[in-house]
Motif scaffolding. Structure first.
Motif, PDB file in Angstrom:
ATOM      1  N   LYS A  20       0.688  -1.180   0.000  1.00  0.00           N
ATOM      2  CA  LYS A  20      -0.104  -0.125   0.055  1.00  0.00           C
ATOM      3  C   LYS A  20       0.816   1.475   0.071  1.00  0.00           C
ATOM      4  O   LYS A  20       0.574   2.332  -0.437  1.00  0.00           O
ATOM      5  N   LYS A  21       1.793   1.206   0.650  1.00  0.00           N
ATOM      6  CA  LYS A  21       2.740   2.528   0.854  1.00  0.00           C
ATOM      7  C   LYS A  21       3.696   2.525  -0.516  1.00  0.00           C
ATOM      8  O   LYS A  21       4.156   3.847  -0.557  1.00  0.00           O
ATOM      9  N   HIS A  22       4.030   1.574  -1.313  1.00  0.00           N
ATOM     10  CA  HIS A  22       4.907   1.700  -2.398  1.00  0.00           C
ATOM     11  C   HIS A  22       3.917   1.734  -3.625  1.00  0.00           C
ATOM     12  O   HIS A  22       3.337   0.667  -4.354  1.00  0.00           O
ATOM     13  N   LEU A  23       3.539   3.100  -4.055  1.00  0.00           N
ATOM     14  CA  LEU A  23       2.592   3.202  -5.112  1.00  0.00           C
ATOM     15  C   LEU A  23       2.999   2.593  -6.447  1.00  0.00           C
ATOM     16  O   LEU A  23       1.906   1.972  -7.095  1.00  0.00           O
ATOM     17  N   GLU A  24       4.124   2.409  -6.808  1.00  0.00           N
ATOM     18  CA  GLU A  24       4.609   1.915  -8.030  1.00  0.00           C
ATOM     19  C   GLU A  24       4.338   0.355  -8.069  1.00  0.00           C
ATOM     20  O   GLU A  24       3.724   0.010  -8.983  1.00  0.00           O
ATOM     21  N   ARG A  25       4.718  -0.405  -7.076  1.00  0.00           N
ATOM     22  CA  ARG A  25       4.646  -1.730  -6.884  1.00  0.00           C
ATOM     23  C   ARG A  25       3.181  -1.924  -6.756  1.00  0.00           C
ATOM     24  O   ARG A  25       2.283  -2.923  -7.405  1.00  0.00           O
ATOM     25  N   LYS A  26       2.264  -1.154  -6.009  1.00  0.00           N
ATOM     26  CA  LYS A  26       0.942  -1.254  -5.953  1.00  0.00           C
ATOM     27  C   LYS A  26       0.245  -1.245  -7.246  1.00  0.00           C
ATOM     28  O   LYS A  26      -0.494  -2.195  -7.628  1.00  0.00           O
ATOM     29  N   SER A  27       0.486  -0.370  -8.053  1.00  0.00           N
ATOM     30  CA  SER A  27       0.021  -0.175  -9.248  1.00  0.00           C
ATOM     31  C   SER A  27       0.319  -1.211 -10.287  1.00  0.00           C
ATOM     32  O   SER A  27      -0.617  -1.551 -11.052  1.00  0.00           O
ATOM     33  N   PHE A  28       1.567  -1.673  -9.961  1.00  0.00           N
ATOM     34  CA  PHE A  28       1.894  -3.112 -10.833  1.00  0.00           C
ATOM     35  C   PHE A  28       1.032  -4.031 -10.615  1.00  0.00           C
ATOM     36  O   PHE A  28       0.651  -4.688 -11.593  1.00  0.00           O
ATOM     37  N   TYR A  29       0.740  -4.400  -9.383  1.00  0.00           N
ATOM     38  CA  TYR A  29       0.234  -5.649  -8.835  1.00  0.00           C
ATOM     39  C   TYR A  29      -1.485  -5.374  -9.262  1.00  0.00           C
ATOM     40  O   TYR A  29      -2.097  -6.413  -9.776  1.00  0.00           O
ATOM     41  N   LEU A  30      -2.023  -4.230  -9.193  1.00  0.00           N
ATOM     42  CA  LEU A  30      -3.271  -4.000  -9.545  1.00  0.00           C
ATOM     43  C   LEU A  30      -3.593  -4.092 -11.108  1.00  0.00           C
ATOM     44  O   LEU A  30      -4.604  -4.445 -11.397  1.00  0.00           O
ATOM     45  N   ALA A  31      -2.731  -3.677 -11.858  1.00  0.00           N
ATOM     46  CA  ALA A  31      -2.805  -3.585 -13.316  1.00  0.00           C
ATOM     47  C   ALA A  31      -2.743  -5.083 -13.741  1.00  0.00           C
ATOM     48  O   ALA A  31      -3.568  -5.558 -14.509  1.00  0.00           O
ATOM     49  N   ASN A  32      -1.660  -5.879 -13.165  1.00  0.00           N
ATOM     50  CA  ASN A  32      -1.510  -7.189 -13.345  1.00  0.00           C
ATOM     51  C   ASN A  32      -3.074  -8.050 -13.237  1.00  0.00           C
ATOM     52  O   ASN A  32      -3.443  -8.853 -13.975  1.00  0.00           O
ATOM     53  N   ALA A  33      -3.425  -7.605 -12.034  1.00  0.00           N
ATOM     54  CA  ALA A  33      -4.868  -8.262 -11.507  1.00  0.00           C
ATOM     55  C   ALA A  33      -5.875  -8.134 -12.592  1.00  0.00           C
ATOM     56  O   ALA A  33      -6.770  -9.009 -12.935  1.00  0.00           O
ATOM     57  N   ALA A  34      -5.989  -6.806 -12.744  1.00  0.00           N
ATOM     58  CA  ALA A  34      -7.007  -5.962 -13.829  1.00  0.00           C
ATOM     59  C   ALA A  34      -7.150  -6.807 -15.236  1.00  0.00           C
ATOM     60  O   ALA A  34      -7.988  -7.248 -15.609  1.00  0.00           O
ATOM     61  N   TRP A  35      -5.650  -6.697 -15.684  1.00  0.00           N
ATOM     62  CA  TRP A  35      -5.671  -7.198 -16.975  1.00  0.00           C
ATOM     63  C   TRP A  35      -5.982  -8.898 -17.060  1.00  0.00           C
ATOM     64  O   TRP A  35      -6.494  -9.295 -18.034  1.00  0.00           O
ATOM     65  N   ASN A  36      -5.655  -9.537 -16.049  1.00  0.00           N
ATOM     66  CA  ASN A  36      -5.902 -11.048 -16.077  1.00  0.00           C
ATOM     67  C   ASN A  36      -7.440 -11.274 -15.702  1.00  0.00           C
ATOM     68  O   ASN A  36      -7.876 -12.367 -15.860  1.00  0.00           O
ATOM     69  N   VAL A  37      -8.165 -10.359 -15.415  1.00  0.00           N
ATOM     70  CA  VAL A  37      -9.700 -10.379 -15.320  1.00  0.00           C
ATOM     71  C   VAL A  37     -10.192 -10.793 -16.752  1.00  0.00           C
ATOM     72  O   VAL A  37     -10.983 -11.661 -17.157  1.00  0.00           O
ATOM     73  N   VAL A  38      -9.576  -9.970 -17.546  1.00  0.00           N
ATOM     74  CA  VAL A  38      -9.651  -9.956 -19.186  1.00  0.00           C
ATOM     75  C   VAL A  38      -9.191 -11.447 -19.687  1.00  0.00           C
ATOM     76  O   VAL A  38     -10.031 -12.280 -20.380  1.00  0.00           O
ATOM     77  N   ASN A  39      -8.039 -11.913 -19.220  1.00  0.00           N
ATOM     78  CA  ASN A  39      -7.471 -13.125 -19.501  1.00  0.00           C
ATOM     79  C   ASN A  39      -8.585 -14.292 -19.044  1.00  0.00           C
ATOM     80  O   ASN A  39      -8.759 -15.212 -19.897  1.00  0.00           O
ATOM     81  N   LEU A  40      -8.772 -14.172 -17.898  1.00  0.00           N
ATOM     82  CA  LEU A  40      -9.669 -15.239 -17.248  1.00  0.00           C
ATOM     83  C   LEU A  40     -11.120 -15.236 -18.137  1.00  0.00           C
ATOM     84  O   LEU A  40     -11.633 -16.570 -18.409  1.00  0.00           O
ATOM     85  N   ILE A  41     -11.691 -14.248 -18.546  1.00  0.00           N
ATOM     86  CA  ILE A  41     -12.995 -14.200 -19.250  1.00  0.00           C
ATOM     87  C   ILE A  41     -12.673 -14.885 -20.502  1.00  0.00           C
ATOM     88  O   ILE A  41     -13.307 -15.762 -21.167  1.00  0.00           O
ATOM     89  N   LEU A  42     -11.302 -14.704 -21.261  1.00  0.00           N
ATOM     90  CA  LEU A  42     -11.154 -15.094 -22.552  1.00  0.00           C
ATOM     91  C   LEU A  42     -10.924 -16.628 -22.329  1.00  0.00           C
ATOM     92  O   LEU A  42     -11.309 -17.311 -23.326  1.00  0.00           O
ATOM     93  N   ALA A  43     -10.279 -17.048 -21.354  1.00  0.00           N
ATOM     94  CA  ALA A  43     -10.004 -18.379 -21.272  1.00  0.00           C
ATOM     95  C   ALA A  43     -11.222 -19.196 -20.941  1.00  0.00           C
ATOM     96  O   ALA A  43     -11.342 -20.321 -21.693  1.00  0.00           O
ATOM     97  N   VAL A  44     -11.885 -18.884 -20.069  1.00  0.00           N
ATOM     98  CA  VAL A  44     -13.324 -19.688 -19.763  1.00  0.00           C
ATOM     99  C   VAL A  44     -14.045 -19.488 -20.981  1.00  0.00           C
ATOM    100  O   VAL A  44     -14.802 -20.630 -21.094  1.00  0.00           O
TER     101      VAL A  44
END
Length: 141
Positions: A20-44
């Motif tokens: 939470k305190k490291h904004l760059e890392r937090k944005s990296f991990y959140l972007a990965n999670a968000a991107w993979n919601v799309v990947n999950l929809i495509l895979a399913v």
């Protein structure tokens, strides 16, 4: 892709919460999670579509046509994957110049996701091309 997506969503959300305190890392991990919601929809969606096919009802020409169509789709995806990495480069540079470190995190996430998808699509393209060449003779009959 399904395992990649689920893993990235779970790990991304956990590590974003942990950083939470490291904004760059937090944005990296959140972007990965968000991107993979799309990947999950495509895979399913792909799994559902493929499970509805009945191979016994398909003719060989239809199957080979699908292989060639899939090959064209993979080439399009490879181009998009390269674009994702390029956009990631832009975001990282933009973040450095504007001092918006969230852009850098988003850009690095695009590097990771675009790079993975590039390798996946390239491997699938090579395998698909091999089978297309091996069985293309059947199209003539």
């Amino acid at each position: 892709l399904l395992v990649w997506a689920i893993g990235n969503i779970v790990v991304g959300l956990l590590l974003a919460n942990h950083n939470k305190k490291h904004l760059e890392r937090k944005s990296f991990y959140l972007a990965n999670a968000a991107w993979n919601v799309v990947n999950l929809i495509l895979a399913v969606g792909t799994i559902v579509m493929l499970s509805s096919l009945v191979p016994a009802h398909l003719q060989l020409k239809q199957i080979i046509y699908q292989f060639f169509t899939f090959e064209k789709l993979l080439l399009l995806n490879i181009g998009l994957d390269i674009a994702y990495v390029a956009i990631g480069c832009f975001l990282v540079e933009r973040g450095k110049h504007t001092r918006k470190i969230t852009f850098e995190g988003y850009g690095r996430a695009l590097w990771l996701q675009g790079g993975f998808l590039f390798l996946l699509d390239l491997c699938l393209y090579i395998l698909n091309s091999y089978f297309n060449q091996k069985y293309a003779i059947f199209i003539l009959f």
